[in-house]
Scaffold this motif. Structure first.
Motif, PDB file in Angstrom:
ATOM      1  N   CYS A 180     108.886 -20.056  87.839  1.00 17.65           N
ATOM      2  CA  CYS A 180     108.982 -21.282  87.033  1.00 17.65           C
ATOM      3  C   CYS A 180     108.784 -22.520  87.904  1.00 17.65           C
ATOM      4  CB  CYS A 180     110.345 -21.341  86.331  1.00 17.65           C
ATOM      5  SG  CYS A 180     110.526 -22.862  85.375  1.00 17.65           S
ATOM      6  N   GLN A 181     107.921 -23.423  87.453  1.00 17.21           N
ATOM      7  CA  GLN A 181     107.636 -24.645  88.204  1.00 17.21           C
ATOM      8  C   GLN A 181     108.169 -25.891  87.494  1.00 17.21           C
ATOM      9  OE1 GLN A 181     106.078 -24.807  91.441  1.00 17.21           O
ATOM     10  NE2 GLN A 181     106.863 -22.722  91.171  1.00 17.21           N
ATOM     11  N   ALA A 182     109.044 -25.680  86.536  1.00 12.66           N
ATOM     12  CA  ALA A 182     109.743 -26.779  85.848  1.00 12.66           C
ATOM     13  C   ALA A 182     108.784 -27.791  85.215  1.00 12.66           C
ATOM     14  CB  ALA A 182     110.717 -27.470  86.795  1.00 12.66           C
ATOM     15  N   CYS A 183     107.665 -27.312  84.676  1.00 18.01           N
ATOM     16  CA  CYS A 183     106.722 -28.257  84.054  1.00 18.01           C
ATOM     17  C   CYS A 183     107.248 -28.751  82.707  1.00 18.01           C
ATOM     18  CB  CYS A 183     105.348 -27.617  83.897  1.00 18.01           C
ATOM     19  SG  CYS A 183     105.321 -26.314  82.656  1.00 18.01           S
ATOM     20  N   GLY A 184     108.173 -27.998  82.108  1.00 12.93           N
ATOM     21  CA  GLY A 184     108.818 -28.455  80.868  1.00 12.93           C
ATOM     22  C   GLY A 184     108.051 -28.173  79.588  1.00 12.93           C
ATOM     23  N   ILE A 185     106.883 -27.551  79.698  1.00 14.29           N
ATOM     24  CA  ILE A 185     106.072 -27.315  78.491  1.00 14.29           C
ATOM     25  C   ILE A 185     106.815 -26.400  77.511  1.00 14.29           C
ATOM     26  CG2 ILE A 185     103.923 -26.280  77.607  1.00 14.29           C
ATOM     27  CD1 ILE A 185     102.570 -27.233  80.166  1.00 14.29           C
ATOM     28  N   CYS A 186     107.401 -25.323  78.031  1.00 18.35           N
ATOM     29  CA  CYS A 186     108.093 -24.369  77.140  1.00 18.35           C
ATOM     30  C   CYS A 186     109.258 -25.055  76.435  1.00 18.35           C
ATOM     31  CB  CYS A 186     108.574 -23.157  77.927  1.00 18.35           C
ATOM     32  SG  CYS A 186     109.665 -23.576  79.286  1.00 18.35           S
ATOM     33  N   LEU A 187     109.980 -25.854  77.177  1.00 21.08           N
ATOM     34  CA  LEU A 187     111.163 -26.537  76.613  1.00 21.08           C
ATOM     35  C   LEU A 187     110.758 -27.448  75.449  1.00 21.08           C
ATOM     36  CD1 LEU A 187     114.061 -28.067  78.593  1.00 21.08           C
ATOM     37  CD2 LEU A 187     112.888 -29.501  76.969  1.00 21.08           C
ATOM     38  N   ILE A 202     114.739 -24.970  87.461  1.00 23.52           N
ATOM     39  CA  ILE A 202     114.219 -23.739  86.856  1.00 23.52           C
ATOM     40  C   ILE A 202     114.722 -23.698  85.411  1.00 23.52           C
ATOM     41  CG2 ILE A 202     114.488 -21.215  86.892  1.00 23.52           C
ATOM     42  CD1 ILE A 202     114.825 -21.550  90.000  1.00 23.52           C
ATOM     43  N   HIS A 203     113.814 -23.431  84.488  1.00 27.04           N
ATOM     44  CA  HIS A 203     114.200 -23.406  83.079  1.00 27.04           C
ATOM     45  C   HIS A 203     114.779 -22.032  82.719  1.00 27.04           C
ATOM     46  CE1 HIS A 203     112.273 -27.162  83.163  1.00 27.04           C
ATOM     47  NE2 HIS A 203     111.984 -27.262  81.863  1.00 27.04           N
ATOM     48  N   ILE A 204     115.681 -22.054  81.785  1.00 26.77           N
ATOM     49  CA  ILE A 204     116.246 -20.764  81.367  1.00 26.77           C
ATOM     50  C   ILE A 204     116.281 -20.683  79.831  1.00 26.77           C
ATOM     51  CG2 ILE A 204     117.666 -20.371  83.444  1.00 26.77           C
ATOM     52  CD1 ILE A 204     119.974 -21.074  81.242  1.00 26.77           C
ATOM     53  N   ALA A 219     102.835 -20.630  75.708  1.00 29.53           N
ATOM     54  CA  ALA A 219     102.646 -22.003  76.206  1.00 29.53           C
ATOM     55  C   ALA A 219     102.726 -22.131  77.723  1.00 29.53           C
ATOM     56  CB  ALA A 219     103.704 -22.920  75.569  1.00 29.53           C
ATOM     57  N   CYS A 220     103.410 -21.232  78.384  1.00 28.65           N
ATOM     58  CA  CYS A 220     103.563 -21.362  79.846  1.00 28.65           C
ATOM     59  C   CYS A 220     102.170 -21.265  80.492  1.00 28.65           C
ATOM     60  CB  CYS A 220     104.475 -20.262  80.385  1.00 28.65           C
ATOM     61  SG  CYS A 220     104.740 -20.387  82.161  1.00 28.65           S
ATOM     62  N   PRO A 221     101.771 -22.265  81.274  1.00 27.32           N
ATOM     63  CA  PRO A 221     100.414 -22.253  81.836  1.00 27.32           C
ATOM     64  C   PRO A 221     100.138 -20.975  82.637  1.00 27.32           C
ATOM     65  CG  PRO A 221     101.454 -24.381  82.186  1.00 27.32           C
ATOM     66  CD  PRO A 221     102.517 -23.479  81.663  1.00 27.32           C
ATOM     67  N   ARG A 223      98.582 -20.392  85.211  1.00 24.42           N
ATOM     68  CA  ARG A 223      98.706 -20.467  86.679  1.00 24.42           C
ATOM     69  C   ARG A 223     100.157 -20.256  87.131  1.00 24.42           C
ATOM     70  NH1 ARG A 223      98.259 -25.607  84.849  1.00 24.42           N
ATOM     71  NH2 ARG A 223      99.577 -27.258  85.727  1.00 24.42           N
ATOM     72  N   PHE A 224     101.099 -20.466  86.214  1.00 28.13           N
ATOM     73  CA  PHE A 224     102.505 -20.172  86.552  1.00 28.13           C
ATOM     74  C   PHE A 224     102.889 -18.767  86.041  1.00 28.13           C
ATOM     75  CE2 PHE A 224     102.963 -24.988  85.767  1.00 28.13           C
ATOM     76  CZ  PHE A 224     102.566 -25.278  87.059  1.00 28.13           C
ATOM     77  N   GLY A 225     102.491 -18.469  84.830  1.00 24.89           N
ATOM     78  CA  GLY A 225     102.799 -17.145  84.246  1.00 24.89           C
ATOM     79  C   GLY A 225     104.260 -16.767  84.437  1.00 24.89           C
ATOM     80  N   ALA A 226     105.139 -17.712  84.148  1.00 29.75           N
ATOM     81  CA  ALA A 226     106.556 -17.512  84.500  1.00 29.75           C
ATOM     82  C   ALA A 226     107.367 -16.792  83.429  1.00 29.75           C
ATOM     83  CB  ALA A 226     107.182 -18.884  84.794  1.00 29.75           C
ATOM     84  N   ILE A 227     106.782 -16.647  82.227  1.00 28.56           N
ATOM     85  CA  ILE A 227     107.599 -16.068  81.155  1.00 28.56           C
ATOM     86  C   ILE A 227     107.211 -14.608  80.903  1.00 28.56           C
ATOM     87  CG2 ILE A 227     108.354 -16.306  78.750  1.00 28.56           C
ATOM     88  CD1 ILE A 227     108.083 -19.284  79.047  1.00 28.56           C
ATOM     89  N   GLU A 228     108.216 -13.775  80.914  1.00 24.69           N
ATOM     90  CA  GLU A 228     107.988 -12.339  80.707  1.00 24.69           C
ATOM     91  C   GLU A 228     108.449 -11.939  79.318  1.00 24.69           C
ATOM     92  OE1 GLU A 228     110.086 -10.083  83.644  1.00 24.69           O
ATOM     93  OE2 GLU A 228     109.182 -11.241  85.274  1.00 24.69           O
TER      94      GLU A 228
HETATM   95  S1  SF4 Z   1     108.657 -21.347  82.283  1.00 20.29           S
HETATM   96 FE1  SF4 Z   1     106.522 -21.947  82.464  1.00 20.29          FE
HETATM   97  S2  SF4 Z   1     106.255 -23.533  80.899  1.00 20.29           S
HETATM   98 FE2  SF4 Z   1     108.456 -23.271  81.199  1.00 20.29          FE
HETATM   99  S3  SF4 Z   1     109.009 -24.835  82.698  1.00 20.29           S
HETATM  100 FE3  SF4 Z   1     108.645 -22.937  83.811  1.00 20.29          FE
HETATM  101  S4  SF4 Z   1     106.505 -23.053  84.412  1.00 20.29           S
HETATM  102 FE4  SF4 Z   1     106.772 -24.578  82.797  1.00 20.29          FE
END
Ligand code: SF4
Ligand code: SF4
Length: 252
Positions: A180-187, A202-204, A219-221, A223-228
């Motif tokens: 997670c790069q805290a971009c906030g898009i998911c939130l 880090i978003h949770i 929605a998670c970009p 390039r981050f692919g942070a959501i499973e």
């Molecule tokens: S989970 Fe993905 S979209 Fe949400 S803040 Fe982290 S990097 Fe951004």
């Protein structure tokens, strides 16, 4: 019509008017059980005779068929939920149907008793189903919108096996703290404010609030692919609050 004609039907019945039987949601049925109702009856217009293009009565029927299977799955007698179709002029039929249903529920006894479930366990089971209602509705969307032609199709619309696997393979979404790069898009996109986060944090996902819509996953970009997306097992616990600062790698 039953009221205007002064027809008698069982007094323990509590009537709730809705604009269309299709408005009755799974959530309403389980909420009624949680609020102490021993049975739920839905009265709709005759199939194929809807005055509008919506044909909500088919939706109500499908919802009832699904709900009955879910009731079976959690150990409740599905006969506690009934649906009948009639016109507003059929007061006598309405009174008869209500009396029959009342007698049926009386013979079954209070909710949980004939089902052999104690009150606490019953409440827990219904609450856990309620949390999954948006997920169930999304998973069964196509069938919920279908129109059955004949009564003999009712039994096959939702099968016991299908409902078992729906509950066994329930999905969850989890934010990988390493990615997670805290971009906030998911939130910002989450429709139910189930995601917590902030600048450089880090978003949770709050699993109790999450309705499993998958919007954050999409929605998670990339390039981050942070959501499973996790199937059939619970999401790992969130990282502790004091370890949520995002550490960004320096560009070389
Ligand atoms: S989970 Fe993905 S979209 Fe949400 S803040 Fe982290 S990097 Fe951004
Ligand atoms: S799956 Fe839907 S409800 Fe759950 S956290 Fe993601 S966006 Fe929110």
């Amino acid at each position: 019509m039953a009221g205007v004609s002064r027809l008698q039907y069982r007094t323990e019945t509590k009537l709730i008017r809705v604009m269309c039987s299709g408005r009755v949601d799974l959530e309403f049925v389980f909420r009624a059980f949680l609020n102490g109702m021993d049975g739920v009856f839905i009265g709709g217009c005759r199939l194929g005779e809807c005055n509008y293009i919506t044909h909500g009565n088919y939706h109500a029927l499908n919802m009832v068929l699904l709900c009955r299977r879910i009731m079976e799955h959690i150990g409740l007698n599905p006969e506690r939920l009934s649906i009948e179709f009639m016109t507003s002029g059929e007061g006598i039929l309405f009174a008869e149907v209500m009396n029959d249903f009342g007698r049926k529920i009386e013979s079954l006894g209070p909710l949980g008793t004939s089902d052999d479930i104690d009150e606490g366990a019953l409440r827990d089971r219904i609450e856990s189903v309620r949390k999954l209602i948006p997920y169930i509705k999304m998973a069964e969307k196509e069938k919920l919108e279908s129109r059955l032609k004949k009564e003999d199709e009712y039994d096959g619309l939702f099968t016991v096996e299908e409902i078992e696997s729906l509950f066994k393979d329930v999905i969850s979404f989890y934010i990988d703290p390493e990615k997670c790069q805290a971009c906030g898009i998911c939130l910002r996109r989450c429709p139910v404010e189930a995601i917590e986060g902030g600048k450089n944090l880090i978003h949770i996902i709050d699993q109790d609030k999450c309705i499993k819509c998958g919007t954050c996953y999409e929605a998670c970009p990339p390039r981050f692919g942070a959501i499973e997306k996790i199937t059939g097992e619970p999401a790992p616990p969130p990282v502790p609050e004091d370890k949520r600062t995002v550490i960004r790698k320096k560009k070389e």
